[in-house]
Design a protein around this motif. Structure first.
Motif, short mmCIF file in Angstrom:
data_model
loop_
_atom_site.label_atom_id
_atom_site.label_comp_id
_atom_site.label_asym_id
_atom_site.label_seq_id
_atom_site.Cartn_x
_atom_site.Cartn_y
_atom_site.Cartn_z
N ILE A 15 0.87 -1.18 0.00
CA ILE A 15 0.00 0.00 0.00
C ILE A 15 0.90 1.23 0.00
CG2 ILE A 15 -1.79 1.26 1.27
CD1 ILE A 15 -2.59 -1.39 2.57
N SER A 40 -10.59 -4.12 3.08
CA SER A 40 -10.66 -4.53 1.68
C SER A 40 -9.93 -3.53 0.79
CB SER A 40 -12.12 -4.62 1.23
OG SER A 40 -12.83 -5.54 2.02
N TRP A 41 -9.36 -4.03 -0.29
CA TRP A 41 -8.66 -3.18 -1.26
C TRP A 41 -8.66 -3.83 -2.62
CZ3 TRP A 41 -6.46 -6.34 2.24
CH2 TRP A 41 -5.52 -7.26 1.78
N ARG A 51 -9.49 -8.19 -6.05
CA ARG A 51 -9.50 -7.48 -4.78
C ARG A 51 -9.33 -8.48 -3.66
NH1 ARG A 51 -15.00 -8.00 -2.96
NH2 ARG A 51 -16.26 -8.75 -4.68
N SER A 93 -12.75 0.07 3.68
CA SER A 93 -12.34 -0.05 2.28
C SER A 93 -11.36 1.06 1.98
CB SER A 93 -13.54 0.08 1.34
OG SER A 93 -14.42 -1.01 1.51
N LEU A 94 -10.30 0.72 1.29
CA LEU A 94 -9.30 1.72 0.92
C LEU A 94 -9.87 2.56 -0.22
CD1 LEU A 94 -6.56 2.98 1.24
CD2 LEU A 94 -5.59 1.17 -0.15
#
Length: 105
Positions: A15, A40-41, A51, A93-94
């Protein structure tokens, strides 16, 4: 590129440093309250398409590794947007950074 090391996995979750710094604030706040949730991403370019989601629990080891030696300035609007994703049943979530054009620095 920052890394999120989770549990016993030797494979880091990659990330961007800036995003990881903001996620860290949201994640640590939840875990400090002994709350479990998901993160989540969407996979980055160069990774397998798709994902991922992980279950975050206060008892599972978590390590934030940053490439930069200095922490970035935090954007409260982005932290708020990330925190708002917790209101859903999908956990954190990102989401993309919220840019306030009136804010300087």
């Amino acid at each position: 590129m920052g890394k999120l090391m989770y549990g016993a996995s030797l494979t880091p979750i990659l990330i961007e440093d800036r995003a990881l710094a903001h996620l860290k604030v949201v994640i640590v706040t939840k875990l400090r309250r002994q709350e479990s949730f998901t993160l989540s991403w969407v996979h980055k370019d160069g990774e397998a398409p798709g994902r991922s989601t992980i279950w975050l629990h206060p008892s599972i080891p978590l390590r934030f590794v940053f490439e930069a030696t200095e922490p970035p300035a935090l954007n409260p609007a982005w932290i708020n947007a990330l925190s708002q994703t917790l209101s859903s049943t999908g956990g954190v979530s990102l989401v993309d950074e919220i840019i306030d054009p009136t804010r300087t620095g």
